[in-house]
Scaffold this motif. Structure first.
Motif, PDB file in Angstrom:
ATOM      1  N   ASN A  13       0.826  -1.205   0.000  1.00 24.10           N
ATOM      2  CA  ASN A  13       0.000   0.000   0.000  1.00 24.10           C
ATOM      3  C   ASN A  13       0.858   1.251   0.000  1.00 24.10           C
ATOM      4  N   ALA A  36       2.160   1.717  -3.398  1.00 24.93           N
ATOM      5  CA  ALA A  36       1.107   2.113  -4.345  1.00 24.93           C
ATOM      6  C   ALA A  36       0.817   3.603  -4.238  1.00 24.93           C
ATOM      7  N   PHE A  37       0.734   4.099  -2.997  1.00 31.68           N
ATOM      8  CA  PHE A  37       0.466   5.524  -2.817  1.00 31.68           C
ATOM      9  C   PHE A  37       1.621   6.371  -3.324  1.00 31.68           C
ATOM     10  N   SER A  85       1.585   6.347  -7.087  1.00 35.27           N
ATOM     11  CA  SER A  85       0.485   7.174  -7.571  1.00 35.27           C
ATOM     12  C   SER A  85       0.850   8.653  -7.503  1.00 35.27           C
ATOM     13  N   VAL A 139       3.287   9.543 -10.303  1.00 39.37           N
ATOM     14  CA  VAL A 139       2.635   9.708 -11.604  1.00 39.37           C
ATOM     15  C   VAL A 139       1.906  11.049 -11.657  1.00 39.37           C
ATOM     16  N   ARG A 171      -1.171  -2.617 -10.458  1.00 36.59           N
ATOM     17  CA  ARG A 171      -2.217  -3.382  -9.788  1.00 36.59           C
ATOM     18  C   ARG A 171      -3.454  -2.552  -9.480  1.00 36.59           C
ATOM     19  N   PHE A 172      -3.290  -1.327  -8.990  1.00 33.66           N
ATOM     20  CA  PHE A 172      -4.455  -0.557  -8.561  1.00 33.66           C
ATOM     21  C   PHE A 172      -4.802   0.554  -9.544  1.00 33.66           C
ATOM     22  N   ILE A 173      -4.114   0.574 -10.690  1.00 34.24           N
ATOM     23  CA  ILE A 173      -4.279   1.712 -11.591  1.00 34.24           C
ATOM     24  C   ILE A 173      -5.201   1.378 -12.747  1.00 34.24           C
ATOM     25  N   ASP A 201      -8.654   0.750  -2.319  1.00 34.46           N
ATOM     26  CA  ASP A 201      -7.679   0.113  -3.205  1.00 34.46           C
ATOM     27  C   ASP A 201      -7.666   0.720  -4.590  1.00 34.46           C
ATOM     28  N   TYR A 202      -8.836   0.696  -5.257  1.00 36.31           N
ATOM     29  CA  TYR A 202      -8.808   0.992  -6.688  1.00 36.31           C
ATOM     30  C   TYR A 202      -9.088   2.430  -7.052  1.00 36.31           C
ATOM     31  N   LYS A 254      -5.822   4.799  -4.871  1.00 34.26           N
ATOM     32  CA  LYS A 254      -4.450   4.565  -5.318  1.00 34.26           C
ATOM     33  C   LYS A 254      -4.300   4.807  -6.808  1.00 34.26           C
ATOM     34  N   ASN A 255      -5.356   5.246  -7.457  1.00 34.57           N
ATOM     35  CA  ASN A 255      -5.307   5.501  -8.884  1.00 34.57           C
ATOM     36  C   ASN A 255      -4.817   6.924  -9.125  1.00 34.57           C
ATOM     37  N   PRO A 256      -3.698   7.104  -9.816  1.00 36.88           N
ATOM     38  CA  PRO A 256      -3.208   8.470  -9.996  1.00 36.88           C
ATOM     39  C   PRO A 256      -4.098   9.319 -10.888  1.00 36.88           C
ATOM     40  N   LEU A 311     -11.097  -0.767 -12.868  1.00 32.93           N
ATOM     41  CA  LEU A 311     -10.861  -1.816 -11.880  1.00 32.93           C
ATOM     42  C   LEU A 311     -11.893  -1.767 -10.759  1.00 32.93           C
TER      43      LEU A 311
END
Lengths: 199, 99
Positions: A33, A36-37, A40, A43, A132-134, B62-63, B66-68, B80
């Motif tokens: 996690n 991931a943050f 993110s 990006v 994974r989360f994008i 989660d989805y 965490k998505n930019p 997702l």
């Protein structure tokens, strides 16, 4: 005169990188996690500073490049006892297994040789950890945050003397809702010539 | 809706809507720590809505977070998130149907 820093101060709390034993370093884990943050944010940070998608990919690749160079040094020292790869297949299997294992905890799903061109190789993964989360919005076309991983691979290849162009692509798979990701490696002319001379 | 219910409440210290029960539907609300509210509208007599809301919140964290490419306060358009949400609902329906 200033006092010398006492034990228990911030300076004493820093562990020197050289003090970390290889045994601990190999099993060092970072929270998914947290990564991931951070990714993110990276990006998003780059998104505000570019004009188009190609530039964003380029920036992510550049960010990964530095990581690749350092990983090469680190892994050569830790895993391979400072042995240098001179053959193409050697460096490819290093990327496919050792590098992937230390970055993502598993070897890459597959390593294939390109059918159309002699200089192309592909490393495929069902789902890259960084992706994974994008979910990429439709208006960004074929943009893939895996450009970061492509940059890491490029750093490793450039650093070991195998200059190449590395890109990340989505490849749709029938029967699956999500496409799989392929890292395409296109070696430069001099690498192929050297390989031909050595065989 | 939350603000209205806070003002209408007969008791003090109300945090907003939690459950709204009517003849044709039941509405449940889940409020996260930063204040994002999740509503689910279901048929009357549905069970396990609490757990469902918790799971949806997990998926959201989660989805979406965490998505930019997601901007806060904008409508959620993450592939997702939609995929996993439909999967969760289908799984839930299958479980409830078997009882």
């Amino acid at each position: 005169m200033a006092d010398a820093p006492k034990k228990g101060t911030l300076r004493a709390a820093y562990r020197r990188a050289a003090d970390i034993k290889p045994r601990d370093a190999r099993t060092w884990q970072v929270s998914l996690n947290a990564f991931a943050f951070l990714f993110s944010e990276m990006v998003q940070y780059n998104q505000t500073r570019v004009d188009n998608i190609a530039e964003l990919e380029h920036r992510l690749e550049h960010a990964g490049y530095g990581v690749g160079l350092r990983m090469l040094e680190l892994l050569c020292h830790r895993e391979k006892g400072n042995r240098r790869e001179v053959r193409l297949l050697g460096i490819l299997s290093f990327v496919h297994s050792t590098l992937w294992k230390s970055l993502f905890g598993k070897v890459a799903d597959s390593l294939e040789k390109g059918t159309e061109n002699e200089d192309e190789y592909m490393i495929s993964e069902k789902e890259l950890l960084v992706n994974r989360f994008i979910s990429v919005p439709k208006d960004m076309g074929a943009f893939n945050c895996g450009a970061y991983v492509a940059g890491i691979v490029k750093g490793v290849l450039d650093g070991s003397g195998f200059p190449a162009r590395v890109t990340a692509h989505f490849v749709p798979v029938e029967g699956q809702p999500r496409p799989r990701t392929t890292i395409l490696i296109k070696f430069s002319e001099e690498v192929l010539q050297r390989e031909a001379r050595l065989s | 809706m939350h603000a209205i219910s806070q003002q209408l409440s007969p008791t003090t210290g109300c945090g907003g809507i939690d459950i709204l029960e009517a003849d044709t539907f039941v509405l449940r609300c889940f409020q996260s720590l930063p204040g994002t509210k999740f509503f689910v509208v279901a048929e009357p007599g549905s069970q396990g809505l609490d757990a469902l809301l918790k799971n949806i919140y997990d998926l959201y964290v989660d989805y979406v977070l965490k998505n930019p490419f997601y901007e806060v306060e904008m409508p959620i358009r993450c592939e997702l998130f939609d995929l996993s949400l439909t999967q969760l609902i289908l799984k839930d329906k299958a479980m409830l149907g078997s009882r």
